[in-house]
Design an enzyme around this catalytic site. Sequence first.
Site, PDB file in Angstrom:
ATOM      1  N   TRP A 351       0.826  -1.207   0.000  1.00  0.00           N
ATOM      2  CA  TRP A 351       0.000   0.000   0.000  1.00  0.00           C
ATOM      3  C   TRP A 351       0.859   1.255   0.000  1.00  0.00           C
ATOM      4  O   TRP A 351       0.379   2.353  -0.255  1.00  0.00           O
ATOM      5  CB  TRP A 351      -0.957   0.000   1.198  1.00  0.00           C
ATOM      6  CG  TRP A 351      -0.337   0.337   2.536  1.00  0.00           C
ATOM      7  CD1 TRP A 351       0.789  -0.201   3.094  1.00  0.00           C
ATOM      8  CD2 TRP A 351      -0.813   1.292   3.486  1.00  0.00           C
ATOM      9  NE1 TRP A 351       1.037   0.342   4.333  1.00  0.00           N
ATOM     10  CE2 TRP A 351       0.074   1.270   4.606  1.00  0.00           C
ATOM     11  CE3 TRP A 351      -1.913   2.160   3.538  1.00  0.00           C
ATOM     12  CZ2 TRP A 351      -0.096   2.076   5.727  1.00  0.00           C
ATOM     13  CZ3 TRP A 351      -2.078   2.961   4.659  1.00  0.00           C
ATOM     14  CH2 TRP A 351      -1.180   2.916   5.733  1.00  0.00           C
ATOM     15  N   ASP A 352       2.164   1.092   0.278  1.00  0.00           N
ATOM     16  CA  ASP A 352       3.105   2.205   0.234  1.00  0.00           C
ATOM     17  C   ASP A 352       2.954   2.996  -1.070  1.00  0.00           C
ATOM     18  O   ASP A 352       3.012   4.230  -1.078  1.00  0.00           O
ATOM     19  CB  ASP A 352       4.554   1.694   0.304  1.00  0.00           C
ATOM     20  CG  ASP A 352       4.830   0.794   1.485  1.00  0.00           C
ATOM     21  OD1 ASP A 352       3.920   0.073   1.921  1.00  0.00           O
ATOM     22  OD2 ASP A 352       5.971   0.791   1.966  1.00  0.00           O
ATOM     23  N   GLU A 494       0.557  -2.346  12.496  1.00  0.00           N
ATOM     24  CA  GLU A 494       0.816  -3.780  12.459  1.00  0.00           C
ATOM     25  C   GLU A 494       1.263  -4.343  13.803  1.00  0.00           C
ATOM     26  O   GLU A 494       1.570  -5.539  13.903  1.00  0.00           O
ATOM     27  CB  GLU A 494       1.846  -4.080  11.366  1.00  0.00           C
ATOM     28  CG  GLU A 494       1.292  -3.819   9.978  1.00  0.00           C
ATOM     29  CD  GLU A 494       2.349  -3.829   8.894  1.00  0.00           C
ATOM     30  OE1 GLU A 494       1.960  -3.869   7.711  1.00  0.00           O
ATOM     31  OE2 GLU A 494       3.563  -3.781   9.216  1.00  0.00           O
ATOM     32  N   LYS A 608       2.543   1.110  16.077  1.00  0.00           N
ATOM     33  CA  LYS A 608       3.736   1.067  15.231  1.00  0.00           C
ATOM     34  C   LYS A 608       3.845   2.299  14.347  1.00  0.00           C
ATOM     35  O   LYS A 608       4.910   2.889  14.200  1.00  0.00           O
ATOM     36  CB  LYS A 608       3.706  -0.193  14.359  1.00  0.00           C
ATOM     37  CG  LYS A 608       4.882  -0.321  13.390  1.00  0.00           C
ATOM     38  CD  LYS A 608       4.745  -1.582  12.549  1.00  0.00           C
ATOM     39  CE  LYS A 608       5.914  -1.727  11.574  1.00  0.00           C
ATOM     40  NZ  LYS A 608       5.789  -2.935  10.721  1.00  0.00           N
ATOM     41  N   GLN A 609       2.739   2.687  13.721  1.00  0.00           N
ATOM     42  CA  GLN A 609       2.750   3.772  12.744  1.00  0.00           C
ATOM     43  C   GLN A 609       1.360   4.391  12.679  1.00  0.00           C
ATOM     44  O   GLN A 609       0.401   3.852  13.217  1.00  0.00           O
ATOM     45  CB  GLN A 609       3.129   3.238  11.367  1.00  0.00           C
ATOM     46  CG  GLN A 609       2.110   2.257  10.792  1.00  0.00           C
ATOM     47  CD  GLN A 609       2.635   1.474   9.609  1.00  0.00           C
ATOM     48  OE1 GLN A 609       3.676   0.844   9.681  1.00  0.00           O
ATOM     49  NE2 GLN A 609       1.909   1.503   8.514  1.00  0.00           N
TER      50      GLN A 609
END
Length: 786
Positions: A351-352, A494, A608-609
């Site tokens: 998906w980046d 994640e 995580k993000q």
Amino acid sequence: MIQYNFGRGEYKDWVVAEADFSPNHLKKFEAIMALGNGYMGLRSATEESYFGEKRNLFVNGTFNQADPTEVTELPNLADVTQIDFYVDGERFHLEVGEANDYVRTLNLKTAELVRSFTWTSPQGKSFKFDCRRFVSLDERHLIGMKVDVEALNEAAFIEIESTINGQTTNTGAQHFLNGIPRIYGDDQLEYTQTTRQSNVDVVVVSQHHLSKEAAVDKLMERRKVGVSYQFDIEPGETVTLEKLNVIYTSRDREFLPGGANQETIKQKAHQTLQQVSQQSYDQLLASHSQAWTEQIWGRYNFEINSEDHFDQLAVRFSIYHMMIMTPDHDSRMGIGAKGLSGEGYKGHSFWDTEIFVLPFFIYSNPKVARSLLTYRYYGLESARAKAKENGYEGAMYPWEMAFPDDGEVTPLYGDIDIVTGERSKIWTGLIEQHITADIAFSVNQYYEVTHDEQFLNDYGYEMVFESANFWASRYEWNEAKNRYEIHNVIGPDEYKEHVNNNAHTNYLSYFNLKLAIKYYEYLSEQSENVFDQLDQTFNLKANYEDWKEKAEHIFLPAPREEDEVIPQDDTYLSLKEIDLDKYKKQTQPRTIYKDYNQPQINKLQVTKQADVLVLLYLLEQTFLKADLGFNDLLKRANFDYYEPRTLHDSSLSLSTHAIVASDFEMMDMAYHMFRRASEIDLGTNMKSSKEGIHAASIAGIWSIAVFGFAGVRLTPGGLSINPTLPKQWNSMTFNIDWQGEQLRFEIDQDNCKISKDSMTELPITIQNQVLKLKDTLTVPLAFQYN
């Protein structure tokens, strides 16, 4: 050590340099100084070999499965860059003798790698080496190399050994059958190899030119072919070796539609080699550099006047790497998470691409953005197959994608579990499903910025309708609560596996359904021919009713009344909180895994993000913003809650946080995050890029500057601008494309000037005020530092 101030004159703020050689830092510089042109990528290993090096040459779109137990990956082609030097019979390398004046530079403007140094042998003989290299943008199949060796104080006997080395692997995995080597005369090499499983043929040919007459030995070993030149050199004499390398594969567009056999590929490779061999290295470099000037820097020029020149270099570094990793020549290929700079993530697309890299091209080169989205369209059939395999309908996009028809290629196992000592199961390929809605979001973003109706007709409508069908079949009915839910997923965070009702996933799936409904209603009223064709294939009328029913009942996690925080999932806000200070201050990512395993992290309130924040950032750009009630108070409340709990252990995370911080004029924090994002690859951490650069983070450098500091944003009402430069920046200038026009921005601390070539009136929202741009518009800025 890495240096940023080696550029002089016209190359000021264009040069990344390695100022001292260290065998411990090989992989860092191999990755960040990688060369490429979108067709192929070359990791910048030194000419002479060292323990711990990683030589990589990739051609985009040549995936292969080395073994039935492993997933497909981009294979590491035969190496052409190793040139070994022998002085009086002893092999030269920088770990013996004495090296001085060592510097290796990557010039981002000319896209040339240069390495120079003086070296004194243990016997006291001194030499000056100058090694140059480029991967041509003018002739995309060409790698040019040049080496000058000058004797400084004594005569010596020199041997230069140059090869095409097919003994390369992907960290031990051999992707090729035994290659076929051949030598033509005293100066030309050929190596033909074929991948084991995907049957991709690769032909590598090399032409040598030595400036001095020499004795020649011909070398042929297992999976290796080469030539060795031997000669005497006198003090003050310089000998030059030029090596031109040409690479073709059976996947190349030149051979469409039917492909080509090895003989045809070899003929084409030799034909190209003969053409380029009519010119010197310097002539070929000039054509290559001119292509960079015209095709790249003339289009994507980005100027920053900052107190720290690193910032200008960082944005150019961002654009450079996006250029060398993106297959703008072929819509059958995507962008790997490490670009073409290393073996990390096996060359797969995540998906980046859609969420972090694609916006650069949507706003800077829509033709390339269209190609990258077309790659996803080519993967639609395998996405349908994945949905069917998992008991769903429509199209369920793979978390990791290689060949468009490969389907899911995520590995099943990863790192060692610190607690159990066993290999950890990788769940992303099975349950990280938001990518399907992320792709639908990008289809809409591309259309809103470009108004490319033909893309929607040919590809986009089908992608959105089929992804909506997936979500409609994916929802689970909760009878007790009278709503649809999504259970057992991984969201963008994640660190939380097997969660229910991840906010990002639920909201983006809802957007996907509403977008399908919107497109359906538009087509049924405005484009009967397109509607009828799609309706016959996909039974749109029945699906339309299903989408509406599901959209009305899907559970969208609501903000808490007391603080407006949207629950990241059903349990996140009730999880145990721990002191995250040491992890927030970490110099390497993922240090939390030294203390906890994944099941334990699943029970902690740690992220995580960006997850909820990327959701808010994305959906505020859509027609749903008002319906969902997203506003600045809501976004600020969630920023304040989640940022302290986010470790930024993914390189994707900082750009979203920096953009949102800019929205709230928190410019010290935004600038700090810009620098952190820039330093992931370009910084002094010598361990950060060993497996390749971080493609999404590199794209995020540009995004922070444009979407954050310049405040450029797609909104339901059109284009919006709200600049808030950090105090370190005096000004910035850049271009973006908007609905067929190129807009030029000049922003300083006081004013924003926007200009374009046409006189067509264009409405733009600047600082929440709708203004009309004809040819030029200058607006004073409200935000000022005290």
